[in-house]
Scaffold this active site. Structure first.
Site, PDB file in Angstrom:
ATOM      1  N   ASP A  94     -16.819  13.736  -2.807  1.00 26.61           N
ATOM      2  CA  ASP A  94     -17.707  13.192  -3.829  1.00 26.61           C
ATOM      3  C   ASP A  94     -18.947  14.077  -3.918  1.00 26.61           C
ATOM      4  OD1 ASP A  94     -19.269  12.480  -1.679  1.00 26.61           O
ATOM      5  OD2 ASP A  94     -18.826  10.348  -1.805  1.00 26.61           O
ATOM      6  N   SER A  95     -19.726  13.862  -4.948  1.00 25.10           N
ATOM      7  CA  SER A  95     -20.801  14.810  -5.249  1.00 25.10           C
ATOM      8  C   SER A  95     -22.057  14.597  -4.421  1.00 25.10           C
ATOM      9  CB  SER A  95     -21.175  14.692  -6.730  1.00 25.10           C
ATOM     10  OG  SER A  95     -21.791  13.438  -6.976  1.00 25.10           O
ATOM     11  N   GLY A  96     -22.167  13.452  -3.761  1.00 28.75           N
ATOM     12  CA  GLY A  96     -23.394  13.122  -3.051  1.00 28.75           C
ATOM     13  C   GLY A  96     -24.328  12.252  -3.853  1.00 28.75           C
ATOM     14  N   GLY A  97     -24.014  12.041  -5.130  1.00 28.52           N
ATOM     15  CA  GLY A  97     -24.890  11.254  -5.987  1.00 28.52           C
ATOM     16  C   GLY A  97     -25.092   9.840  -5.487  1.00 28.52           C
ATOM     17  N   PHE A  98     -24.015   9.183  -5.087  1.00 23.36           N
ATOM     18  CA  PHE A  98     -24.126   7.797  -4.629  1.00 23.36           C
ATOM     19  C   PHE A  98     -25.018   7.707  -3.392  1.00 23.36           C
ATOM     20  CE2 PHE A  98     -22.705   4.267  -1.947  1.00 23.36           C
ATOM     21  CZ  PHE A  98     -22.882   3.203  -2.830  1.00 23.36           C
ATOM     22  N   ASP A 148     -23.692  12.849 -10.616  1.00 25.10           N
ATOM     23  CA  ASP A 148     -24.081  11.861 -11.611  1.00 25.10           C
ATOM     24  C   ASP A 148     -25.214  10.998 -11.086  1.00 25.10           C
ATOM     25  OD1 ASP A 148     -22.483  10.651  -9.644  1.00 25.10           O
ATOM     26  OD2 ASP A 148     -21.888   9.040 -10.987  1.00 25.10           O
ATOM     27  N   GLN A 191     -19.942   6.555 -16.581  1.00 20.51           N
ATOM     28  CA  GLN A 191     -20.907   5.533 -16.193  1.00 20.51           C
ATOM     29  C   GLN A 191     -21.162   4.600 -17.381  1.00 20.51           C
ATOM     30  OE1 GLN A 191     -22.045   4.709 -13.336  1.00 20.51           O
ATOM     31  NE2 GLN A 191     -21.800   6.474 -11.981  1.00 20.51           N
ATOM     32  N   GLY A 218     -19.918   3.271 -11.019  1.00 17.32           N
ATOM     33  CA  GLY A 218     -20.811   2.182 -11.362  1.00 17.32           C
ATOM     34  C   GLY A 218     -20.159   0.819 -11.376  1.00 17.32           C
ATOM     35  N   ASP A 268     -10.754   4.650  -3.600  1.00 18.33           N
ATOM     36  CA  ASP A 268     -11.268   4.956  -2.259  1.00 18.33           C
ATOM     37  C   ASP A 268     -12.304   3.924  -1.886  1.00 18.33           C
ATOM     38  OD1 ASP A 268     -14.274   6.348  -1.847  1.00 18.33           O
ATOM     39  OD2 ASP A 268     -13.596   6.146  -3.923  1.00 18.33           O
ATOM     40  N   CYS A 306       3.681  -7.085   9.785  1.00 13.86           N
ATOM     41  CA  CYS A 306       3.296  -5.672   9.771  1.00 13.86           C
ATOM     42  C   CYS A 306       4.028  -4.918  10.874  1.00 13.86           C
ATOM     43  CB  CYS A 306       1.783  -5.549   9.967  1.00 13.86           C
ATOM     44  SG  CYS A 306       1.165  -3.851   9.991  1.00 13.86           S
ATOM     45  N   CYS A 308       3.048  -1.737  11.841  1.00 14.95           N
ATOM     46  CA  CYS A 308       2.232  -0.599  12.268  1.00 14.95           C
ATOM     47  C   CYS A 308       2.197  -0.526  13.794  1.00 14.95           C
ATOM     48  CB  CYS A 308       0.816  -0.704  11.697  1.00 14.95           C
ATOM     49  SG  CYS A 308      -0.301  -1.844  12.556  1.00 14.95           S
ATOM     50  N   CYS A 311       0.302  -3.480  15.506  1.00 16.84           N
ATOM     51  CA  CYS A 311       0.983  -4.780  15.497  1.00 16.84           C
ATOM     52  C   CYS A 311       2.256  -4.776  16.342  1.00 16.84           C
ATOM     53  CB  CYS A 311       1.300  -5.189  14.065  1.00 16.84           C
ATOM     54  SG  CYS A 311      -0.190  -5.615  13.115  1.00 16.84           S
ATOM     55  N   HIS A 337      -4.720  -0.290  11.890  1.00 16.66           N
ATOM     56  CA  HIS A 337      -4.031  -1.369  11.181  1.00 16.66           C
ATOM     57  C   HIS A 337      -4.519  -1.515   9.746  1.00 16.66           C
ATOM     58  CE1 HIS A 337      -2.354  -5.259  10.092  1.00 16.66           C
ATOM     59  NE2 HIS A 337      -3.570  -5.549   9.661  1.00 16.66           N
TER      60      HIS A 337
END
Length: 379
Positions: A94-98, A148, A191, A218, A268, A306, A308, A311, A337
Protein backbone atom coordinates in the site's frame (compact mmCIF):
# COMPACT_ATOMS: atom_id res chain seq x y z
CA UNK A 1 2.58 -6.43 -22.02
CA UNK A 2 1.49 -4.95 -18.71
CA UNK A 3 2.84 -6.18 -15.38
CA UNK A 4 -0.66 -7.05 -14.12
CA UNK A 5 -3.33 -8.80 -16.16
CA UNK A 6 -6.81 -9.89 -15.08
CA UNK A 7 -8.44 -13.00 -16.54
CA UNK A 8 -12.18 -13.50 -16.04
CA UNK A 9 -12.98 -17.20 -15.72
CA UNK A 10 -16.66 -17.26 -14.78
CA UNK A 11 -19.52 -15.10 -13.56
CA UNK A 12 -21.90 -16.58 -11.00
CA UNK A 13 -25.40 -16.77 -12.53
CA UNK A 14 -27.00 -16.51 -9.10
CA UNK A 15 -25.19 -13.38 -7.84
CA UNK A 16 -22.98 -11.88 -10.56
CA UNK A 17 -19.83 -12.54 -8.51
CA UNK A 18 -16.63 -13.00 -10.52
CA UNK A 19 -14.23 -15.91 -10.55
CA UNK A 20 -10.93 -14.78 -12.00
CA UNK A 21 -7.18 -14.95 -12.04
CA UNK A 22 -4.66 -12.12 -11.69
CA UNK A 23 -1.31 -12.62 -13.41
CA UNK A 24 1.77 -10.89 -11.94
CA UNK A 25 5.55 -11.07 -12.43
CA UNK A 26 5.77 -13.43 -9.42
CA UNK A 27 2.97 -15.77 -10.40
CA UNK A 28 -0.80 -15.78 -10.58
CA UNK A 29 -3.50 -15.88 -7.92
CA UNK A 30 -7.16 -16.83 -8.04
CA UNK A 31 -9.93 -14.40 -7.14
CA UNK A 32 -11.93 -13.57 -5.08
CA UNK A 33 -9.03 -13.72 -2.64
CA UNK A 34 -8.10 -12.62 0.87
CA UNK A 35 -4.56 -11.28 1.23
CA UNK A 36 -2.79 -11.62 4.62
CA UNK A 37 -1.09 -8.44 5.79
CA UNK A 38 2.65 -8.48 6.46
CA UNK A 39 3.13 -4.86 7.51
CA UNK A 40 6.87 -4.99 8.27
CA UNK A 41 7.83 -7.57 5.63
CA UNK A 42 6.42 -10.40 7.73
CA UNK A 43 2.94 -11.68 8.55
CA UNK A 44 3.14 -11.55 12.35
CA UNK A 45 4.16 -14.92 13.91
CA UNK A 46 4.00 -16.74 10.54
CA UNK A 47 6.87 -18.02 8.40
CA UNK A 48 6.70 -17.86 4.59
CA UNK A 49 6.61 -21.66 4.56
CA UNK A 50 3.55 -21.69 6.83
CA UNK A 51 1.83 -19.12 4.63
CA UNK A 52 2.34 -21.41 1.67
CA UNK A 53 0.97 -24.36 3.69
CA UNK A 54 -2.32 -22.50 4.11
CA UNK A 55 -2.27 -21.41 0.46
CA UNK A 56 -1.67 -17.69 0.84
CA UNK A 57 -1.27 -16.74 -2.80
CA UNK A 58 -0.37 -13.08 -2.27
CA UNK A 59 0.53 -10.99 0.80
CA UNK A 60 0.78 -7.29 1.63
CA UNK A 61 3.50 -5.09 3.04
CA UNK A 62 3.39 -1.46 4.05
CA UNK A 63 5.26 1.36 2.33
CA UNK A 64 5.14 3.75 5.29
CA UNK A 65 6.48 1.31 7.87
CA UNK A 66 9.22 -0.08 5.60
CA UNK A 67 10.27 3.46 4.68
CA UNK A 68 10.86 4.15 8.38
CA UNK A 69 12.37 0.74 9.20
CA UNK A 70 14.65 -0.58 7.75
CA UNK A 71 14.46 1.90 4.86
CA UNK A 72 13.70 1.22 1.22
CA UNK A 73 17.39 1.60 0.31
CA UNK A 74 18.34 -1.42 2.44
CA UNK A 75 15.54 -3.52 0.93
CA UNK A 76 16.57 -2.50 -2.57
CA UNK A 77 20.18 -3.42 -1.79
CA UNK A 78 18.96 -6.85 -0.61
CA UNK A 79 17.45 -7.44 -4.05
CA UNK A 80 13.94 -6.19 -3.35
CA UNK A 81 11.21 -7.18 -0.95
CA UNK A 82 10.75 -10.70 -2.32
CA UNK A 83 14.40 -11.53 -1.75
CA UNK A 84 14.57 -9.68 1.55
CA UNK A 85 11.71 -11.65 3.13
CA UNK A 86 12.17 -14.93 1.21
CA UNK A 87 8.75 -14.80 -0.47
CA UNK A 88 8.57 -15.80 -4.14
CA UNK A 89 4.86 -15.23 -4.66
CA UNK A 90 3.11 -11.91 -5.43
CA UNK A 91 3.35 -8.96 -3.04
CA UNK A 92 1.16 -5.87 -2.87
CA UNK A 93 2.38 -2.73 -1.12
CA UNK A 94 0.00 0.00 0.00
CA UNK A 95 1.08 3.58 -0.50
CA UNK A 96 1.37 4.60 3.15
CA UNK A 97 -1.51 7.05 2.84
CA UNK A 98 -3.72 5.30 5.39
CA UNK A 99 -0.91 5.18 7.96
CA UNK A 100 -0.05 8.85 7.50
CA UNK A 101 -3.64 9.79 8.26
CA UNK A 102 -4.35 7.22 10.97
CA UNK A 103 -1.11 7.19 12.99
CA UNK A 104 -0.20 10.86 13.07
CA UNK A 105 -2.26 13.37 15.03
CA UNK A 106 -0.14 16.24 13.80
CA UNK A 107 -0.37 16.47 10.03
CA UNK A 108 -0.84 19.15 7.44
CA UNK A 109 -2.16 18.42 3.98
CA UNK A 110 -1.10 20.61 1.11
CA UNK A 111 -1.18 20.18 -2.64
CA UNK A 112 2.41 18.96 -2.76
CA UNK A 113 1.96 16.25 -0.11
CA UNK A 114 1.49 15.69 3.63
CA UNK A 115 3.59 17.00 6.51
CA UNK A 116 3.39 14.75 9.57
CA UNK A 117 5.45 13.28 12.40
CA UNK A 118 7.06 9.85 12.60
CA UNK A 119 4.78 7.93 14.99
CA UNK A 120 7.85 6.28 16.55
CA UNK A 121 10.39 9.09 16.95
CA UNK A 122 8.35 12.24 16.48
CA UNK A 123 10.63 13.31 13.61
CA UNK A 124 9.05 15.63 11.03
CA UNK A 125 8.42 13.90 7.72
CA UNK A 126 6.99 14.89 4.34
CA UNK A 127 5.42 12.34 2.00
CA UNK A 128 4.44 13.16 -1.56
CA UNK A 129 2.87 11.06 -4.33
CA UNK A 130 6.27 10.94 -6.01
CA UNK A 131 8.05 9.80 -2.85
CA UNK A 132 5.47 7.08 -2.11
CA UNK A 133 5.87 5.80 -5.67
CA UNK A 134 9.68 5.88 -5.53
CA UNK A 135 9.68 3.92 -2.27
CA UNK A 136 7.46 1.24 -3.80
CA UNK A 137 9.64 1.09 -6.91
CA UNK A 138 12.61 0.40 -4.63
CA UNK A 139 10.66 -2.26 -2.71
CA UNK A 140 9.89 -4.06 -5.97
CA UNK A 141 6.34 -5.18 -5.16
CA UNK A 142 4.22 -6.67 -7.92
CA UNK A 143 1.28 -4.36 -7.18
CA UNK A 144 1.77 -0.79 -5.95
CA UNK A 145 -0.89 1.61 -4.72
CA UNK A 146 -1.25 5.27 -5.63
CA UNK A 147 -0.84 7.76 -2.78
CA UNK A 148 -4.25 9.04 -1.75
CA UNK A 149 -5.85 11.09 0.97
CA UNK A 150 -7.78 8.96 3.48
CA UNK A 151 -10.49 11.30 4.79
CA UNK A 152 -12.19 10.66 8.14
CA UNK A 153 -15.67 9.21 8.53
CA UNK A 154 -17.99 10.97 8.60
CA UNK A 155 -16.87 13.97 6.56
CA UNK A 156 -18.80 16.88 5.08
CA UNK A 157 -19.53 16.76 1.35
CA UNK A 158 -17.44 19.88 0.65
CA UNK A 159 -14.39 18.45 2.44
CA UNK A 160 -14.81 15.11 0.69
CA UNK A 161 -15.13 16.76 -2.72
CA UNK A 162 -11.85 18.63 -2.24
CA UNK A 163 -10.23 15.42 -1.00
CA UNK A 164 -11.42 13.39 -4.01
CA UNK A 165 -10.14 16.01 -6.44
CA UNK A 166 -6.77 16.11 -4.68
CA UNK A 167 -6.53 12.30 -4.73
CA UNK A 168 -7.18 12.35 -8.49
CA UNK A 169 -4.39 14.86 -9.03
CA UNK A 170 -2.08 12.82 -6.83
CA UNK A 171 -2.92 9.67 -8.79
CA UNK A 172 -1.79 11.32 -11.99
CA UNK A 173 1.47 12.35 -10.33
CA UNK A 174 2.02 8.77 -9.12
CA UNK A 175 1.68 7.50 -12.68
CA UNK A 176 4.17 10.08 -13.92
CA UNK A 177 6.66 9.09 -11.19
CA UNK A 178 6.29 5.33 -11.76
CA UNK A 179 9.66 4.06 -13.01
CA UNK A 180 8.95 0.34 -13.48
CA UNK A 181 5.59 -0.13 -15.25
CA UNK A 182 6.96 -3.17 -17.07
CA UNK A 183 7.28 -5.25 -13.89
CA UNK A 184 5.20 -3.38 -11.29
CA UNK A 185 1.51 -2.59 -11.66
CA UNK A 186 0.22 0.63 -10.07
CA UNK A 187 -3.42 0.63 -8.90
CA UNK A 188 -5.56 3.74 -8.48
CA UNK A 189 -7.79 4.21 -5.42
CA UNK A 190 -11.43 5.33 -5.66
CA UNK A 191 -12.50 7.60 -2.79
CA UNK A 192 -15.63 9.59 -2.03
CA UNK A 193 -16.90 8.30 1.29
CA UNK A 194 -20.66 7.70 1.40
CA UNK A 195 -21.40 10.23 -1.36
CA UNK A 196 -22.37 8.54 -4.61
CA UNK A 197 -21.79 11.62 -6.75
CA UNK A 198 -18.22 11.81 -5.46
CA UNK A 199 -17.66 8.06 -5.91
CA UNK A 200 -18.76 8.52 -9.53
CA UNK A 201 -16.47 11.51 -9.99
CA UNK A 202 -13.53 9.63 -8.46
CA UNK A 203 -14.16 6.56 -10.63
CA UNK A 204 -14.37 8.68 -13.78
CA UNK A 205 -11.16 10.54 -12.93
CA UNK A 206 -9.15 7.41 -12.20
CA UNK A 207 -10.45 5.14 -14.96
CA UNK A 208 -9.54 7.87 -17.45
CA UNK A 209 -5.91 7.37 -16.35
CA UNK A 210 -6.07 3.68 -17.35
CA UNK A 211 -4.55 2.03 -14.27
CA UNK A 212 -4.08 -1.77 -14.52
CA UNK A 213 -6.31 -2.22 -11.45
CA UNK A 214 -8.49 -0.26 -9.07
CA UNK A 215 -9.04 -0.22 -5.33
CA UNK A 216 -12.05 1.08 -3.45
CA UNK A 217 -10.86 2.97 -0.40
CA UNK A 218 -12.59 4.83 2.39
CA UNK A 219 -14.88 1.96 3.41
CA UNK A 220 -14.81 -0.19 6.54
CA UNK A 221 -13.79 2.96 8.43
CA UNK A 222 -16.71 3.08 10.85
CA UNK A 223 -19.73 3.29 8.57
CA UNK A 224 -22.61 0.79 9.01
CA UNK A 225 -22.39 -2.40 6.94
CA UNK A 226 -25.48 -1.52 4.91
CA UNK A 227 -23.88 1.76 3.80
CA UNK A 228 -20.68 -0.05 2.81
CA UNK A 229 -22.63 -2.59 0.75
CA UNK A 230 -24.73 0.15 -0.86
CA UNK A 231 -21.62 2.11 -1.88
CA UNK A 232 -20.02 -1.07 -3.21
CA UNK A 233 -23.08 -1.88 -5.30
CA UNK A 234 -22.96 1.61 -6.75
CA UNK A 235 -19.20 1.89 -7.27
CA UNK A 236 -18.10 -1.51 -8.58
CA UNK A 237 -20.02 -1.25 -11.89
CA UNK A 238 -18.21 2.04 -12.56
CA UNK A 239 -14.89 0.17 -12.77
CA UNK A 240 -13.54 -1.66 -15.83
CA UNK A 241 -14.68 -5.28 -16.01
CA UNK A 242 -11.35 -6.42 -17.45
CA UNK A 243 -9.25 -5.23 -14.48
CA UNK A 244 -8.98 -6.37 -10.84
CA UNK A 245 -11.10 -4.68 -8.17
CA UNK A 246 -9.70 -4.43 -4.66
CA UNK A 247 -11.64 -3.51 -1.51
CA UNK A 248 -9.12 -2.18 1.00
CA UNK A 249 -9.13 -2.99 4.71
CA UNK A 250 -11.96 -5.54 4.83
CA UNK A 251 -11.49 -8.91 6.57
CA UNK A 252 -14.62 -10.02 8.42
CA UNK A 253 -16.19 -13.17 7.02
CA UNK A 254 -19.56 -11.60 6.22
CA UNK A 255 -17.97 -8.63 4.44
CA UNK A 256 -15.76 -10.89 2.33
CA UNK A 257 -18.77 -12.82 1.06
CA UNK A 258 -20.90 -9.70 0.57
CA UNK A 259 -18.01 -7.96 -1.20
CA UNK A 260 -17.49 -10.88 -3.57
CA UNK A 261 -21.20 -10.86 -4.41
CA UNK A 262 -20.80 -7.20 -5.33
CA UNK A 263 -17.98 -7.89 -7.78
CA UNK A 264 -14.87 -7.43 -5.62
CA UNK A 265 -11.82 -9.59 -6.44
CA UNK A 266 -9.27 -8.75 -3.73
CA UNK A 267 -9.48 -8.06 0.01
CA UNK A 268 -6.99 -7.42 2.82
CA UNK A 269 -7.13 -6.67 6.52
CA UNK A 270 -5.10 -7.01 9.72
CA UNK A 271 -8.24 -8.24 11.50
CA UNK A 272 -7.54 -12.02 11.54
CA UNK A 273 -3.99 -11.64 12.84
CA UNK A 274 -4.78 -8.81 15.27
CA UNK A 275 -7.71 -10.53 16.99
CA UNK A 276 -5.78 -13.83 17.04
CA UNK A 277 -3.18 -12.22 19.30
CA UNK A 278 -5.99 -11.41 21.73
CA UNK A 279 -7.23 -14.99 21.72
CA UNK A 280 -10.24 -14.36 19.47
CA UNK A 281 -10.92 -16.95 16.77
CA UNK A 282 -12.97 -17.15 13.61
CA UNK A 283 -14.75 -20.49 13.43
CA UNK A 284 -17.46 -22.09 11.30
CA UNK A 285 -19.79 -21.67 14.28
CA UNK A 286 -19.00 -18.01 14.89
CA UNK A 287 -16.70 -15.91 17.04
CA UNK A 288 -14.85 -17.76 19.81
CA UNK A 289 -12.86 -16.01 22.57
CA UNK A 290 -10.59 -18.78 23.79
CA UNK A 291 -9.30 -16.71 26.73
CA UNK A 292 -12.64 -17.14 28.46
CA UNK A 293 -12.65 -19.27 31.62
CA UNK A 294 -15.25 -21.68 30.26
CA UNK A 295 -12.60 -23.15 27.94
CA UNK A 296 -10.13 -24.04 30.72
CA UNK A 297 -11.18 -27.71 30.59
CA UNK A 298 -12.41 -27.83 27.00
CA UNK A 299 -10.23 -30.36 25.20
CA UNK A 300 -11.99 -30.07 21.84
CA UNK A 301 -10.43 -28.24 18.85
CA UNK A 302 -11.06 -24.56 18.23
CA UNK A 303 -13.33 -25.49 15.33
CA UNK A 304 -14.56 -29.08 14.92
CA UNK A 305 -15.12 -28.42 11.20
CA UNK A 306 -11.59 -27.13 10.55
CA UNK A 307 -8.68 -29.27 9.40
CA UNK A 308 -5.89 -26.72 9.90
CA UNK A 309 -2.72 -27.66 11.78
CA UNK A 310 -3.94 -25.94 14.95
CA UNK A 311 -7.31 -27.67 15.05
CA UNK A 312 -5.88 -31.08 14.20
CA UNK A 313 -3.30 -30.99 16.99
CA UNK A 314 -4.28 -28.72 19.88
CA UNK A 315 -7.24 -28.18 22.20
CA UNK A 316 -9.03 -25.05 23.33
CA UNK A 317 -7.79 -25.66 26.86
CA UNK A 318 -4.15 -25.83 25.77
CA UNK A 319 -4.40 -22.76 23.54
CA UNK A 320 -6.14 -20.84 26.33
CA UNK A 321 -3.29 -21.78 28.65
CA UNK A 322 -0.71 -20.49 26.14
CA UNK A 323 -2.58 -17.22 25.59
CA UNK A 324 -3.10 -16.63 29.32
CA UNK A 325 0.60 -17.19 30.03
CA UNK A 326 1.77 -14.99 27.11
CA UNK A 327 3.47 -17.86 25.33
CA UNK A 328 4.40 -16.95 21.75
CA UNK A 329 3.40 -20.40 20.51
CA UNK A 330 -0.21 -19.61 21.44
CA UNK A 331 -0.16 -16.52 19.22
CA UNK A 332 1.26 -18.58 16.38
CA UNK A 333 -1.45 -21.21 16.70
CA UNK A 334 -4.33 -18.73 16.80
CA UNK A 335 -2.91 -16.69 13.90
CA UNK A 336 -2.41 -19.83 11.83
CA UNK A 337 -6.02 -20.83 12.41
CA UNK A 338 -7.60 -17.45 11.63
CA UNK A 339 -5.66 -17.02 8.40
CA UNK A 340 -6.42 -20.60 7.36
CA UNK A 341 -10.10 -19.99 8.11
CA UNK A 342 -10.35 -16.92 5.86
CA UNK A 343 -8.26 -18.40 3.05
CA UNK A 344 -10.38 -21.55 3.16
CA UNK A 345 -13.53 -19.43 3.21
CA UNK A 346 -12.44 -17.71 0.00
CA UNK A 347 -11.74 -21.10 -1.56
CA UNK A 348 -15.33 -22.05 -0.73
CA UNK A 349 -16.54 -18.77 -2.24
CA UNK A 350 -14.66 -19.53 -5.46
CA UNK A 351 -16.15 -23.04 -5.57
CA UNK A 352 -19.63 -21.60 -5.00
CA UNK A 353 -19.14 -19.19 -7.92
CA UNK A 354 -18.10 -22.13 -10.12
CA UNK A 355 -21.30 -23.92 -9.13
CA UNK A 356 -23.49 -20.80 -9.60
CA UNK A 357 -24.64 -20.97 -5.97
CA UNK A 358 -22.87 -18.18 -4.08
CA UNK A 359 -26.21 -16.80 -2.87
CA UNK A 360 -27.10 -20.17 -1.38
CA UNK A 361 -23.64 -20.48 0.14
CA UNK A 362 -24.05 -17.07 1.79
CA UNK A 363 -27.32 -18.13 3.42
CA UNK A 364 -25.84 -21.40 4.65
CA UNK A 365 -22.70 -19.75 6.00
CA UNK A 366 -24.56 -16.92 7.72
CA UNK A 367 -26.85 -19.44 9.39
CA UNK A 368 -23.91 -21.54 10.61
CA UNK A 369 -21.89 -18.52 11.70
CA UNK A 370 -24.80 -17.05 13.61
CA UNK A 371 -25.14 -13.82 11.63
CA UNK A 372 -28.89 -14.37 11.36
CA UNK A 373 -29.37 -14.45 15.13
CA UNK A 374 -30.49 -11.31 17.04
CA UNK A 375 -27.53 -9.44 18.56
CA UNK A 376 -25.06 -11.73 16.78
CA UNK A 377 -21.47 -10.86 17.65
CA UNK A 378 -19.07 -10.17 14.82
CA UNK A 379 -15.67 -8.51 14.80
Amino acid sequence: MTAIRYELIKTCKQTGARLGRVHTPHGSFETPIFMPVGTLATVKTMSPEELKEINAQIILSNTYHLWLRPGEDIIKEAGGLHQFMNWDRPILTDSGGFQVFSLSDLRKIEEEGVHFRNHISGEKLFLTPEKATQIQNALGSDIMMAFDECPPYPAEHKYMKNSVERTSRWAERCLEAHERPEDQGLFGIIQGGEYKDLRKQSAQDLTSLDFPGYAIGGLSVGEPKDIMNDILEFTTPLLPSDKPRYLMGVGSADSLIDGAIRGIDMFDCVLPTRVARNGTLMTSQGRLVVRNAKFARDFSPLDPNCDCYTCKNYSRAYIRHLIKTDEIFGLRLTTYHNLYFLLNLMEQVREAIKADRLGDFREEFFESYGFNKPNAKNF
